[in-house]
Design a protein around this motif. Sequence first.
Motif, PDB file in Angstrom:
ATOM      1  N   ASN A 189       0.851  -1.195   0.000  1.00 14.61           N
ATOM      2  CA  ASN A 189       0.000   0.000   0.000  1.00 14.61           C
ATOM      3  C   ASN A 189       0.883   1.240   0.000  1.00 14.61           C
ATOM      4  N   SER A 190       0.386   2.301  -0.627  1.00 12.45           N
ATOM      5  CA  SER A 190       1.166   3.522  -0.713  1.00 12.45           C
ATOM      6  C   SER A 190       0.299   4.726  -0.392  1.00 12.45           C
ATOM      7  N   TYR A 191       0.849   5.634   0.416  1.00 17.76           N
ATOM      8  CA  TYR A 191       0.157   6.886   0.682  1.00 17.76           C
ATOM      9  C   TYR A 191       0.135   7.743  -0.573  1.00 17.76           C
ATOM     10  N   LYS A 192       1.266   7.758  -1.286  1.00 11.61           N
ATOM     11  CA  LYS A 192       1.362   8.581  -2.486  1.00 11.61           C
ATOM     12  C   LYS A 192       2.112   7.810  -3.567  1.00 11.61           C
ATOM     13  N   TYR A 193       1.549   7.789  -4.758  1.00 10.81           N
ATOM     14  CA  TYR A 193       2.168   7.146  -5.907  1.00 10.81           C
ATOM     15  C   TYR A 193       2.636   8.235  -6.860  1.00 10.81           C
TER      16      TYR A 193
END
Length: 128
Positions: free
Chosen positions: A95-99
Amino acid sequence: MYKLSWIEFDKCVYSIYKQCKNKSFEGVYGFPRGGLCIAVALSHSLELPLLKEPKANSLIVDDIYDTGYTLETIRNLKGSETYVWISKKKPTWWNSYKYIKGTEWIVFPWEKINNAENEMRLYYKSRI
């Protein structure tokens, strides 16, 4: 180069906190060095112990998914979930907060901007 702020750090931690607050983890592990900053903040927020190593059923965090080299070591850890602040690749199993697309070098708030060029060279040299 893109310099991130402590305000953005707080927003990232809060976002991960909201996604994980109702889950049962044994603890929080953060990869040294950047992941450790995020792990400590989440350990306090979620009232979970800070782990010395990744283990099953844990929340695992890192500052960035760049090459994937670091996170691949824990990919199949049962019951764990993995979050990063910045991902330079479209998230699949993590999971990523920002891509972000592209190859721009990211400077995190705990890093010295004056040393960023050298850090970037050392990092990419170590991945060859």
